[in-house]
Structure formats: C-alpha cells, structure tokens
Design a protein around this motif. Structure first.
Motif: not given
Lengths: 484, 217
Positions: A379-390, A449-455, A462-468
């Motif tokens: 999540l933190l990598f994603s917030m920072a904007g590291v490429p393969p993440l959402a 809490g665990r469910a939210v974290l997991f989702v 997996t955003f990169i797999a089905w971004p459309q």
C-alpha cells in the motif's frame, strides 16, 4: 410548483431519503436500547448503508432533477455516492471493535457517521448554492462532533474545537461568496448561473470575486494548502476510527463538489479559476511532501499525505476537460482504497490494549506479522507511486492528462514532489522490515479490519492486470458533467 | 419616501455603530449588549423593507432567546481579556493591511457601478392585503422545501451533538430517581419484618440487618 405533492418527482433522491429515514430510525432505536446496543446499531447502520447502495445501483443514472431543481442525479453523482457509501461501510465496520477498545462505544457514533454520509451524498448532488450550503453544513456539523467524540481526552476535544472554529470561518467565507454570486447572477441555481455567465460577459469579473470566496470555503474542506492548517491536528487528535472517516470519505465528497461547482455554473470561467486552482495544487503538493518528512506520528503523516494527494488530484481539475475530471475520479478511487488499507493497519496498532500511533512502533513488523507488513508495504509503495501498483496509475493518468493539455510545469512538479513524498513512505517500509523489532502488537481480532486490508492490498497489487473496468467507470462518470 | 429614507439611514447608522462596538468593547457583556442593539436595528431595517415577519422573528429568536443565552454564557465563562488581546498589537499591522486590501478590492468590483440603485430598482411595494408570513410559508414549503428539510436534519444533528458532548453519567455520583420514590408502597418496600427467635442477650448485629432497604436508593 403549487400543485399536489407527488412522490414520484422525488424518486431521484430515493437513496438519500432512505438513508435519512434509516438514520433517524436508528437514532430512536439507539435512544431506547442505550449504549449497550451500540454493536446492534452499528450492524443496523451497515445494513442501511448497504441497502442505500443497492437502491442507488438500481436507479437510473441519467441526469434528472427534483422539483425546484436543487438536487441533480447523474452518473457523476452516482459514482461518487457509491464511493462515499463504500467508504462509510468500511469505516463503520472497522470501528465497531475500536469503539469498544477505546470505551467510546456510544450508539451516536454510527448515527452521526450516517448523517455525515447523508450530507456528503447531498453535497455531490447539489445543483443550487442553497442546497450546496445546507448539505455542506450537515456533513460538517456531524464531523465536528465525531472529531470530539472521545471528548474525555484533551486531544480529541482540541481537534473538535479547532475543526469547528476553522470550519465556521470557512463557512462564513463560502456564504459571503455565495451572496456576491447571487447578487450578480440573480439566481442561486447552477444552471441559471451558467446561463447568465454565458449571456453576460460583464458580470464575469465581479462574479469571480464571489467565486474566490466559494473556492476558499471548498479548499478548506479538501484541505488544500493554504487552507490545510486544521488537518494535521484534527487527524492526530480525533479517535483513529474518525480519522479513518476523515481521510476516506469527506475528501472525496468535497472534491466532487468542487468539480461540480467549477464545471457546472462556472464552466465558462475555466481560465480564471484555473489560476486559483493551480496555486492550490502546487502549494498542496509541495507542503504535503516536505512537511510530512519530519513527522513521527503516523496519523499526522497521513494528514500530510492526504494534503499532497489532494494536490495531485487538483491537477486533473486544472486540465478542465472530460479526461481531466476522469483522471481525478480514478485518482480518488485508488486513493480511497489505499487509504482504507493503511488505516486498517493503523487501527490494529495496539500494545497492551492501548493504541500506539508512532512510526517507530511499527519496527520489525515484518518479523512479528509478515503478512500485514507485506500488505502495508504494498500500500505504501502504491501511495508513493511505484510503477506496477495502482497508485502509480492514478498519478500516471493525471500527469498524462496534464501533459496532453500542455501543463508541463505542473506535471514535472508533480513528479518531483512525489519523489520527495516517496521518501517518507519508504521510511515506514524500512522501519517495518529492517529495524530492530519492537514488542509485538496485540493480536488483531478485527475481521473487518483484516478484510479491508486484504481487499485493499489485492486491489493495489492486481490493478495492473485488469485496469480497464475501473478506468472506464471513472471516465464514463465524468462525461455526465459535460453533457448540457 | 423622504421620511422612510431618513429612517433607513438612522437605523443603518445605528447598526454599523453597534457592530463596530461589538468587536471593540473590552467587556464581553457590553459587546453582547451592543450585538442586541445591532440585531434590533437590523430588525427595524427589515420592517422598513416590508419583511415584517423576518424582522419580528429576528427580535424574538435572536434577541429574545439566543442573545439571552449568550449573555449567560459570557457572564459565566469569565473570559480573560488580557490573554485574548495578547497578540493583538503584533498582528494588527498585517491584519489591517489584509483587511484594507480586501475591502478595496471588493469595493472596486462590487462598488456602486455594479450594486448601485440603477442596477437594482426598488421593487413595487406590496398592497396592504398581502400577508408576509403567508408568502414566506408558501415559498418555504413548495419551492424551498428541499433545503428546508435538510435544515431540519441539521437541527436534529445539532441536538444529537449537544447531548453527546455534554451529557455524562458519572458512576460515582448519587442521585435520586423520583419515579422510584413515588412508586414505593407502604408495606413491603419500606419495612422488612424479620422473624427472630427471642434471645436473652442483646446482639447489636441483628438490629443492623433489619435496617430499611430504601436507604440504598
């Protein structure tokens, strides 16, 4: 207008009507059961929010107005409302256990969250300055109280008072601006204001003065710099469950309202308000990135993080076309998911049954709880904007739109500040993975809490797999604003 | 027309003067009293505009209810003026500068050119048979019913807020429940008769156990 009252004319507002009635019913039920029944009221609130979302999904998302023209339902409002409801659902679900742990399990909590949600849903559907103002006040008033909800602690009381006083000032600014706009345009209705602005060039300049004040009021709500001063204190002082709410939902609602105001009545003045929004965006990106560097409290850090995220989102607003708004919606969607996941971790940070909030407390999380640490790192990598993440795609689409429209400086500035911001996100990752282990946290029993974290982690990975699908949902919704 | 205009300027001047006094008085009680004056003279302005209902409501609600409560709060809080004014001189220059610039800018754009009497001709006065209250009610419950209802929800939230933030039950305080006191019956609730075998020597502990139950309430 003076004919019979016809319920069918009010059907576009059916989800809101249901949510309002459900909140009132829960308020009455809670008053009878008392605070023993907080858990029951919370579950009932979850059901009400879910039913509201179902009603919303079942409705036709074409543009429709209610009598008086003060409420508009279109696909832009529809998507935003779904996001708001999802955020409310996650917040209420995650806070049930937290309320018990902190011994603030009052039944008013879910009721106030629902009323705040009602205000936000009405906000994004506002089609009149009057309905904008009352809806904004409804959500603000509920949020002031939620900030001070743990009022036996000085921090929470301080957060409530600070938010209230500054919020009252910003409401005053907003009202002053609205009165000026009404004076020149002769109407508070968004469609009428748009017509007047197109017909009469002469009133544009004076209306701009009013618009500046309105923008100040709205910038306060999305905590854009320089109207962000309340954010760190309120985020830190408010109970963590409430901070989660603040970070997730009102930001999205206020940003949607800002977009609706700018692209509805004031679409003809895009070059004028573009300058103001540019200033807000640049200042938010820079302050959000640099002020967060020295923070030790993770809630405070998230406050600055949200400020800089709003700065990025505002770039999409400046672009001022369909693609720009679409990229903002996409950004907000991804931002919500990431923030929900991060706050699920923050809510689980408890040691000896006391909440801890410092970044140092996360030390060695990779050893004590590897899965949580891994999800949090994603999540933190994603917030920072590291490429393969959402999170990367959120920023990417914003910057692409900016470059397409010729705002090179903004795009470059955005990239530079996100590099600075990456430092403090990665610092948390470093603390989790490489620092000497602190004592382990209490076991996290919160299923939601665990469910939210997991989702959230799954979405980010997996955003990169089905971004459309997600991208097209966001871009389709923004089209509604440009069909007149 | 002439006398009405004269009245307007008198009340407008009083309103401005009172509003200025509100923010400059050292004594907060005086400030509140000046605020009452400002409200009453603006109510008079509203009545001059033939908005009698609004004028009377302003006096009833604001002066009658809100300001009286406000006065109570101000008198009870014992506001310390010295700390309130601590940074006043320091912030005065920058505050005054911003205020002057802002006022100038607004005047240039919102000035008489745009908000003059030519732009806004006086509306035709309504006849004597037009009921102000009725007109207002008609608008409020038809055209503006939507914001009106939301305002009602805001008030509901305000009630919840006030109760949530101020109502506290302390477990250690003793309080009486009048309902329970009233419901007490003469016989079994007040006195418990305990059959005791007669003994020759007096035991003090027996007397204590037969004490009336009611005292624990």
């Amino acid at each position: 207008m003076q004919g019979e009252f016809e319920f069918s004319a009010w059907v576009p507002a059916l989800p809101e009507i249901f949510l309002a009635l459900a909140s009132m019913a829960l308020l009455v039920a809670g008053a009878f059961i008392g605070n023993k029944g907080t858990r029951v009221v919370c579950y009932a609130a979850l059901w009400s929010i879910a039913v509201t979302a179902l009603i919303l999904i079942g409705r036709d998302w074409g543009r429709s107005l209610v009598p008086g023209g003060m409420f508009v339902m279109d696909s832009f409002a529809g998507l935003t409302k779904l996001m708001i409801l999802a955020g409310l659902f996650a917040v209420v679900a995650m806070s049930i256990r937290y309320l018990h742990q902190e011994q603030i399990n009052r039944f008013e909590f879910p009721v106030l969250v629902m009323f705040a949600g009602l205000g936000m849903m009405l906000m994004v559907s506002a089609n009149d300055m009057l309905s904008l103002y009352v809806a904004l006040e409804l959500q603000s008033l509920a949020l002031y109280v939620l900030a001070a909800f743990h009022r036996d602690t000085a921090y929470s009381a301080e957060a409530g008072i600070k938010y209230f006083v500054l919020g009252a000032i910003s409401s005053g600014m907003l009202l002053f601006g609205i009165s000026l706009i009404y004076g020149f345009a002769g109407s508070t209705n968004f469609d009428m204001i748009a017509h007047r602005l197109e017909d009469m060039e002469a009133i544009r300049l004076p209306i701009l003065v009013g618009l500046v004040f309105v923008l100040v009021g709205l910038a306060f709500k999305i905590s854009a710099v320089p109207f962000h001063m309340w954010t760190p204190d309120v985020y830190q002082g408010a109970p963590t469950a409430v901070t989660t709410l603040f970070a997730l939902v009102p930001k999205v609602a206020a940003m949607a309202l800002l977009i609706r105001v700018l692209f509805g009545p004031f679409a003809a003045m895009a070059p004028d308000w573009g300058q103001i929004v540019t200033l807000l965006a640049v200042a938010s990106m820079i302050v959000g990135a640099f002020a967060a560097l020295g923070q030790e409290n993770i809630k405070r850090l998230m406050a600055f993080s949200s400020i800089s995220h709003m700065g990025y989102a505002l770039i999409g607003v400046i672009v001022a076309d369909e693609g720009g708004v679409g990229s903002v919606m996409l950004y907000l969607l991804i931002y919500m998911v990431m923030t929900a996941g991060v706050f699920a971790v923050i809510l689980s940070m408890r040691r000896d049954n006391l909440a801890v909030e410092s970044i140092g407390d996360l030390a060695g999380l990779a050893r004590t709880r590897p899965f949580v640490a891994f999800a949090m790192a994603a999540l933190l990598f994603s917030m920072a904007g590291v490429p393969p993440l959402a999170g990367f795609f959120g920023k990417f689409f914003i910057f692409v739109e900016a470059v397409d429209a010729g705002y090179y400086v903004l795009a470059v500035l955005g990239v530079l500040t996100s590099v600075v911001a990456a430092y403090y996100y990665l610092r948390i990752v470093k603390v989790m993975f490489f620092d000497e282990s602190a004592e382990p946290f209490d076991p996290n029993k919160s299923l939601s809490g665990r469910a939210v974290l997991f989702v959230a982690a799954l979405f980010v990975l997996t955003f990169i797999a089905w971004p459309q699908p997600v991208i097209s949902i966001a871009y389709d919704a923004s089209k509604a604003l440009f069909i007149q | 027309m002439g006398f009405e205009k004269f009245l307007f300027y008198v009340f407008a001047a009083i309103t401005l003067f009172a509003a200025g006094m509100v923010i400059t008085r050292r004594n907060p009680v005086h400030a509140v009293l000046y605020l009452v004056l400002a409200f009453i003279s603006s109510a008079a302005l509203w009545i001059l505009l033939e908005a009698e209902f609004l004028g009377i409501v302003l006096v009833l609600v604001y002066v009658g209810a809100v300001m009286v409560l406000f006065l109570f709060v101000v008198m009870m809080l014992d506001v310390d003026i010295a700390t309130l004014r601590a940074g006043f001189i320091r912030y005065l220059p920058i505050g005054a500068l911003i205020a002057v610039v802002l006022a100038l800018e607004i005047f240039l754009i919102v000035g008489p050119a745009n908000f003059g009497l030519q732009q806004f001709p006086s509306p035709v006065p309504a006849g004597p048979d037009v009921s102000n209250t009725e007109e207002l009610g008609l608008l409020l419950y038809t055209l503006y019913v939507y914001p009106f209802e939301i305002a009602a929800v805001i008030l509901l939230v305000a009630i919840v807020a006030a109760i949530r933030l101020t109502l506290r039950r302390r477990p250690d305080t003793k309080y009486m429940d009048p309902a329970k006191q009233v419901r007490v019956k003469k016989g079994p609730d007040r006195i418990r008769i305990v059959k005791m075998p007669s003994e020759s020597a007096a035991v003090p502990a027996v007397a204590a156990s037969a004490a009336p139950q009611e005292s624990t309430e």
